[in-house]
Design a protein around this motif. Structure first.
Motif, short mmCIF file in Angstrom:
data_model
loop_
_atom_site.label_atom_id
_atom_site.label_comp_id
_atom_site.label_asym_id
_atom_site.label_seq_id
_atom_site.Cartn_x
_atom_site.Cartn_y
_atom_site.Cartn_z
N ARG A 290 0.86 -1.18 0.00
CA ARG A 290 0.00 0.00 0.00
C ARG A 290 0.90 1.22 0.00
N VAL A 291 0.62 2.17 -0.89
CA VAL A 291 1.50 3.32 -1.07
C VAL A 291 0.67 4.60 -1.01
N VAL A 292 1.12 5.55 -0.19
CA VAL A 292 0.57 6.90 -0.19
C VAL A 292 1.61 7.77 -0.91
N GLY A 293 1.34 8.05 -2.17
CA GLY A 293 2.29 8.76 -2.99
C GLY A 293 2.28 8.18 -4.39
N ILE A 294 3.42 8.17 -5.03
CA ILE A 294 3.52 7.68 -6.41
C ILE A 294 4.24 6.33 -6.37
N PRO A 295 3.58 5.26 -6.81
CA PRO A 295 4.23 3.95 -6.80
C PRO A 295 5.29 3.85 -7.89
N GLU A 296 6.13 2.84 -7.79
CA GLU A 296 7.11 2.57 -8.85
C GLU A 296 6.37 2.27 -10.15
N MET A 297 6.85 2.86 -11.24
CA MET A 297 6.17 2.70 -12.53
C MET A 297 7.18 2.39 -13.63
N ARG A 298 6.69 1.69 -14.66
CA ARG A 298 7.47 1.44 -15.87
C ARG A 298 6.69 2.05 -17.03
N ILE A 299 7.30 3.03 -17.73
CA ILE A 299 6.61 3.80 -18.75
C ILE A 299 7.26 3.55 -20.10
N PRO A 300 6.47 3.12 -21.12
CA PRO A 300 7.05 2.95 -22.47
C PRO A 300 7.41 4.30 -23.06
N ILE A 301 8.56 4.35 -23.75
CA ILE A 301 9.02 5.63 -24.28
C ILE A 301 9.07 5.66 -25.80
N ASN A 302 8.83 4.52 -26.45
CA ASN A 302 8.79 4.53 -27.91
C ASN A 302 7.98 3.34 -28.39
N GLU A 303 7.86 3.23 -29.71
CA GLU A 303 7.03 2.19 -30.30
C GLU A 303 7.64 0.80 -30.18
N THR A 304 8.92 0.71 -29.90
CA THR A 304 9.56 -0.61 -29.76
C THR A 304 9.45 -1.14 -28.33
N LEU A 305 8.62 -0.48 -27.54
CA LEU A 305 8.31 -0.92 -26.18
C LEU A 305 9.49 -0.83 -25.23
N ASN A 306 10.46 0.00 -25.54
CA ASN A 306 11.48 0.32 -24.54
C ASN A 306 10.83 1.08 -23.40
N VAL A 307 11.25 0.80 -22.21
CA VAL A 307 10.60 1.42 -21.06
C VAL A 307 11.64 2.09 -20.17
N VAL A 308 11.18 3.05 -19.41
CA VAL A 308 12.00 3.69 -18.40
C VAL A 308 11.32 3.45 -17.04
N SER A 309 12.11 3.12 -16.04
CA SER A 309 11.57 2.84 -14.71
C SER A 309 11.67 4.09 -13.84
N LEU A 310 10.55 4.44 -13.23
CA LEU A 310 10.51 5.56 -12.30
C LEU A 310 10.43 5.01 -10.89
N PRO A 311 11.30 5.43 -9.99
CA PRO A 311 11.28 4.90 -8.62
C PRO A 311 10.06 5.37 -7.85
N GLU A 312 9.76 4.64 -6.80
CA GLU A 312 8.66 5.01 -5.92
C GLU A 312 8.97 6.33 -5.21
N LEU A 313 7.97 7.20 -5.13
CA LEU A 313 8.07 8.46 -4.39
C LEU A 313 6.88 8.51 -3.45
N SER A 314 7.09 8.03 -2.23
CA SER A 314 5.96 7.88 -1.32
C SER A 314 6.21 8.59 0.00
N VAL A 315 5.11 9.03 0.60
CA VAL A 315 5.15 9.56 1.96
C VAL A 315 5.11 8.40 2.95
N TYR A 316 4.29 7.41 2.64
CA TYR A 316 4.15 6.23 3.51
C TYR A 316 3.85 5.02 2.65
N SER A 317 4.38 3.87 3.05
CA SER A 317 4.03 2.60 2.39
C SER A 317 4.12 1.48 3.42
N ASN A 318 3.35 0.43 3.18
CA ASN A 318 3.51 -0.78 3.99
C ASN A 318 3.48 -2.00 3.09
N ARG A 319 4.00 -3.08 3.61
CA ARG A 319 4.15 -4.30 2.84
C ARG A 319 3.71 -5.48 3.68
#
Length: 208
Positions: free
Chosen positions: A116-145
Motif C-alpha cells: 500500500r502506497v501513499v504517494g507515487i508507486p514505482e512505474m514502468r513507462i514505455p518511451i517509444n514504439e519498440t516498447l522500450n521502457v523507463v523505470s521511475l522509482p517510488e516516491l511515497s510519503v508512507y508505504s507498507n508491505r
C-alpha cells in the motif's frame, strides 16, 4: 634518508599479508529465501492445528500423499502426519496395514504479497514504439508491505480394504503474516523478515 633494500621491503610486505589474513564465506542460493520458506512452514503448522478425523481415535491411518504436490509440500505432509499422531491416531506404513486411507490434497500452499502506497508507486513507462521502457522509482510519503504464507489442505477418507467412503475433511486453512512500514522511503519499522522458531509474529507497531 635512504630507501629500504628491496629484499627487506619484500619481507615486510609478506609479513603484513600474513599478519592481516582474510576470510570468506560461501552462500548457496535456493529458489526461495529463508523468510519465504518460514512463511509457508508456519502457515502449514497453523492449518493443521486441531486436525481430527470422523473416526475413532487409535484408528490406524495411512496418509496417501500421491496428489499432494508443490513447493513446500514435504513439510506440509509431515505437519499433517504429526497432527494426526497428536490427535491419537496410529500412522500405518501402507494401505494394507491401515483401517482407513486419508487421501490429502493441497488447495493452496504459496505466498501473497501486498503493498500500500501513499504517494507515487514505482512505474514502468514505455518511451517509444519498440516498447522500450523507463523505470521511475517510488516516491511515497508512507508505504507498507504484507507478506503472507497461505496454506489450505483438505482430503477424504475411505476404507482401506473395500474402498467404501468414510467421510471428508473440510478445508484446513492457515495463514502467517508479517508486516513492515516505511515513511519517506527511509524510516522503517515492523517485521522485516520471519524469524526461525517464531510461531506467532505478533503485530507490527501499529496495524493499519
Amino acid at each position: 634518508m635512504r630507501g629500504l633494500p628491496l629484499s627487506r621491503t619484500a619481507a615486510l610486505l609478506a609479513a603484513s599479508v600474513l599478519a592481516s589474513g582474510c576470510a570468506s564465506t560461501t552462500e548457496s542460493n535456493t529458489g526461495r529465501t529463508a523468510t519465504e520458506q518460514l512463511l509457508l512452514a508456519r502457515a502449514s503448522d497453523k492449518a493443521v492445528e486441531g486436525l481430527s478425523l470422523p473416526l475413532p481415535t487409535a484408528s490406524s491411518i495411512f496418509v496417501d500423499e500421491s496428489y499432494f504436490q508443490g513447493e513446500g509440500s514435504r513439510y506440509a505432509i509431515s505437519a499433517i502426519r504429526a497432527a494426526l499422531s497428536d490427535a491419537g491416531y496410529r500412522l500405518a506404513r501402507n494401505k494394507e496395514e491401515s483401517d482407513a486411507v486419508f487421501e490429502i490434497r493441497s488447495g493452496a500452499l504459496s505466498l501473497e504479497q501486498m503493498r500500500r502506497v501513499v504517494g507515487i508507486p514505482e512505474m514502468r513507462i514505455p518511451i517509444n514504439e519498440t516498447l522500450n521502457v523507463v523505470s521511475l522509482p517510488e516516491l511515497s510519503v508512507y508505504s507498507n508491505r504484507d507478506r503472507v504464507g497461505v496454506a489450505e489442505f483438505s482430503g477424504f477418507l475411505y476404507e482401506a480394504k473395500t474402498g467404501s467412503p468414510l467421510g471428508a475433511v473440510l478445508p484446513m486453512i492457515g495463514q502467517y503474516r508479517i508486516r513492515s512500514h516505511k515513511v519517506l522511503m527511509i524510516v522503517a519499522w515492523g517485521q522485516q523478515q520471519a524469524q526461525p522458531g517464531q510461531r506467532d509474529p505478533g503485530s507490527s507497531w501499529t496495524e493499519f
